[in-house]
Design a protein around this motif. Structure first.
Motif, short mmCIF file in Angstrom:
data_model
loop_
_atom_site.label_atom_id
_atom_site.label_comp_id
_atom_site.label_asym_id
_atom_site.label_seq_id
_atom_site.Cartn_x
_atom_site.Cartn_y
_atom_site.Cartn_z
N GLY A 172 1.24 -1.52 3.85
CA GLY A 172 0.56 -2.66 4.13
C GLY A 172 0.11 -3.45 2.90
N HIS A 205 0.35 3.72 1.34
CA HIS A 205 0.31 4.45 2.70
C HIS A 205 1.33 4.14 3.69
CE1 HIS A 205 -1.89 4.89 6.92
NE2 HIS A 205 -1.22 6.24 6.51
N GLN A 206 1.23 2.99 4.19
CA GLN A 206 2.55 2.83 5.07
C GLN A 206 2.87 1.05 4.50
OE1 GLN A 206 1.02 3.52 9.10
NE2 GLN A 206 1.26 5.70 8.71
N CYS A 249 -7.45 -1.21 1.85
CA CYS A 249 -6.26 -1.91 2.47
C CYS A 249 -6.61 -2.60 3.93
CB CYS A 249 -5.21 -0.67 2.68
SG CYS A 249 -3.60 -1.63 3.48
N TRP A 257 -4.71 -2.69 6.72
CA TRP A 257 -4.15 -2.22 7.77
C TRP A 257 -4.90 -0.86 8.30
CZ3 TRP A 257 1.92 -1.81 7.36
CH2 TRP A 257 2.45 -3.26 7.94
N HIS A 258 -5.35 0.09 7.33
CA HIS A 258 -5.85 1.33 7.90
C HIS A 258 -7.01 1.58 7.02
CE1 HIS A 258 -1.29 1.51 8.46
NE2 HIS A 258 -1.86 1.75 9.86
N GLY A 259 -7.34 0.96 5.86
CA GLY A 259 -8.36 1.49 5.37
C GLY A 259 -8.37 2.20 3.85
N TYR A 260 -7.20 2.55 3.60
CA TYR A 260 -7.17 3.32 2.48
C TYR A 260 -7.87 2.63 1.16
CZ TYR A 260 -3.46 6.96 2.89
OH TYR A 260 -2.89 8.07 3.31
N CYS A 281 0.79 -1.21 -0.05
CA CYS A 281 -0.16 -0.12 -0.03
C CYS A 281 0.97 1.19 0.01
CB CYS A 281 -0.81 0.19 1.23
SG CYS A 281 -2.07 1.30 1.43
#
Ligand code: FES
Lengths: 121, 405
Positions: free
Chosen positions: A48, A45-46, A83, A85-88, A43
């Protein structure tokens, strides 16, 4: 460029997936609306495991002609991968986040030959 | 290969669900740490959570008040598992974004080891996957207890939880630490808790849940802060969400309420803490501000500095600027804001992050940060990364250096 075997075309159900690993690169291959799409399982973002997330239609807000809100509903066309992990969320056909065009997944080309599915890595 | 076609292997987990093993959910972080070469650094996570409500049947047995114990047991027998006596509101649990973030929804993975409490195994798995040497563990729903309408119940549940966690979780693994809950609703119980638990294994300080509506500089709390300072025990303000104050009541989506309330509570407490001169009254008391992110801090520094210089007569205990006191405080890193890296860098400069900031995961909550979020920051040198990921916490909590690191 290497052609990497993913699976047999007929094994993919609609909205089905295979998440594979090739030389330390993880790739998710999705089958949506009779087409294949492939992205790195990383991902933006981070980092994931985006390709191991849920597949859900995009949520849209319905505005009336006078621009009052009529609430939320599912979009009938756009399908998202979310995603875990955090929802992106990313459009599964374009790999792009709905509100940040700079947030886009790394994409791979997919080909089908003789009923077998390959990604170019 | 001659054919030009390469074989691959399928990942064992195709889709992550509530049943997926923590180590599989976090496998990418484990891999990154090896690839990037910081898997052998000391890493301390100063804010993670377990779900104490899943053990509520055990926790309530530690309630010492016989009538409250009776009520809690009756709740259990009537409903089969209600969080009786707590002020937790199960109908408003939107944190998992409608099931999009499974680890927030539920951690339902199988655990075979019956020799320790299930939560110990889950903590160990997250520590293994995130490459941690220590993890500071907090409860989940009990972080709302500061708004319980019955201060006496807040106090008794805090006592019961603290006893349970000290008996059941902390003794099982010396790498699991905690900052224990102080029920400010009943100040004298806070004294009992500090006296009874500060020497227990794994207790490295105490914590005030920031979601509460009584000013933290009230004179009734001053002896508590004095006691903590005398015993060299850090005090944390752990932020939380609330949908019940007059401001957040106007936000009708979880995203809006969450974005504001986790910061608003600590904005209020930090303002009172500084303007009423608590850092001057207790210069050796270490304070840690947890889970408000970092972007609020440049705002606080500039806003309080400007107003203080115009109205010093209202804050006569201060001997320097509010931002000078803020730079001496400690902060946890999560949820880190990085959408504008220049602002993030300025924030790190402003708060002396290299010596004051401590990595936190907030695992298993939906907005958790893995250690890579610190390692990947482009403006930090290696020493600053090492400090934030582990060295600062080893110093602040006086933890033994992990063997070989
Ligand atoms: S890593 Fe994918 S949403 Fe954060």
């Amino acid at each position: 460029m290497v052609k990497v075997f993913v699976g047999v075309e007929s094994d993919f159900e609609d909205r089905g997936r295979r998440v594979i690993e090739y030389n330390d690169t993880e790739i998710g291959v999705f089958f949506v609306d009779e087409e294949f799409f492939a992205y790195e399982n990383k991902c933006v973002h981070q980092g994931g495991p985006i390709c191991q997330g849920r597949i859900l239609n995009r949520v849209v807000e319905v505005l009336a002609d006078d621009r009052t809100s009529q609430g939320l509903t599912w979009d009938e066309e756009d399908v998202h991968i979310v995603c875990p992990w955090h929802g992106y969320e990313f459009n599964i056909k374009t790999g792009v986040h709905p509100g940040n065009k700079n947030a886009r997944l790394r994409r791979f080309d997919v080909s089908v030959e003789g009923g077998e599915v390959y990604v170019d890595v | 290969m001659d054919s030009g076609i390469e074989k691959t292997k399928e990942l064992p987990v195709q889709e992550i669900t509530i049943d997926t093993d923590t180590r599989d959910i976090l496998a990418r972080e484990t891999k990154y740490q090896k690839e990037k070469g910081f898997a052998d650094w000391p890493i301390v996570d100063i804010d993670a959570h377990h779900s104490e409500m899943t053990s509520w049947r055990q926790v309530i047995e530690y309630i010492e008040d016989p009538i409250l114990l009776h009520y809690a047991r009756e709740f259990q027998s009537r409903t089969g598992g209600a969080p009786g006596l707590s002020n937790h509101t199960p109908g408003l649990r939107y944190q998992d974004a409608g099931g999009r973030i499974p680890h927030q929804q539920q951690i339902a993975e199988p655990v075979d080891d019956k020799s320790v409490h299930r939560d110990v195994t889950l903590v160990r798995r997250s520590m293994q996957a995130l490459g941690l040497d220590y993890q500071v563990l907090f409860p989940g729903n009990l972080l709302q207890l500061g708004t319980h309408p019955q201060p006496r119940v807040e106090a008794h549940l805090a006592l019961a939880y603290n006893r349970w966690v000290c008996d059941t979780i902390l003794p099982e693994d010396n790498r699991i630490k905690t900052l224990l809950y102080l029920p400010l609703g009943e100040p004298e119980v806070c004294h009992r808790i500090i006296d009874e638990f500060s020497e227990r294994q794994g207790v490295v300080g105490f914590m005030i849940t920031s979601v509460r509506f009584k000013p933290v500089h009230h004179n009734s709390y001053i002896p508590i802060y004095r006691k903590l300072e005398e015993r060299n025990l850090p005090l944390a303000f752990h932020a939380g969400l609330t949908w019940t104050d007059e401001w957040t009541k106007q936000t009708d989506l979880f995203i809006s309420m969450h974005a504001i309330s986790f910061v608003l509570c600590n904005i209020v407490h930090m303002t009172n803490w500084i303007i009423h001169g608590l850092p001057e009254r207790f210069p050796n008391l270490k304070t840690i501000w947890i889970e408000s992110g970092l972007a609020w801090l440049p705002f606080m520094m500039q806003r309080l500095d400007s107003e203080y210089q115009m109205r010093p007569s209202e804050a006569p205990l201060l001997k320097k600027l509010p931002s000078d006191y803020i730079r001496e405080m400690h902060f946890s890193s999560q949820p880190i804001e990085t959408s504008n890296m220049k602002l993030t860098e300025a924030t790190f400069d402003g708060i002396n992050a290299s010596s004051q900031l401590m990595y936190s995961s907030d695992w298993p909550h939906w907005d958790f940060n893995a250690p890579s979020t610190i390692y990947d920051l482009p403006f930090l040198d290696e020493q600053a990364k090492r400090n934030i990921l582990g060295e600062n916490a080893l110093r602040v909590f006086n933890l033994d250096r992990p063997a070989g690191k």
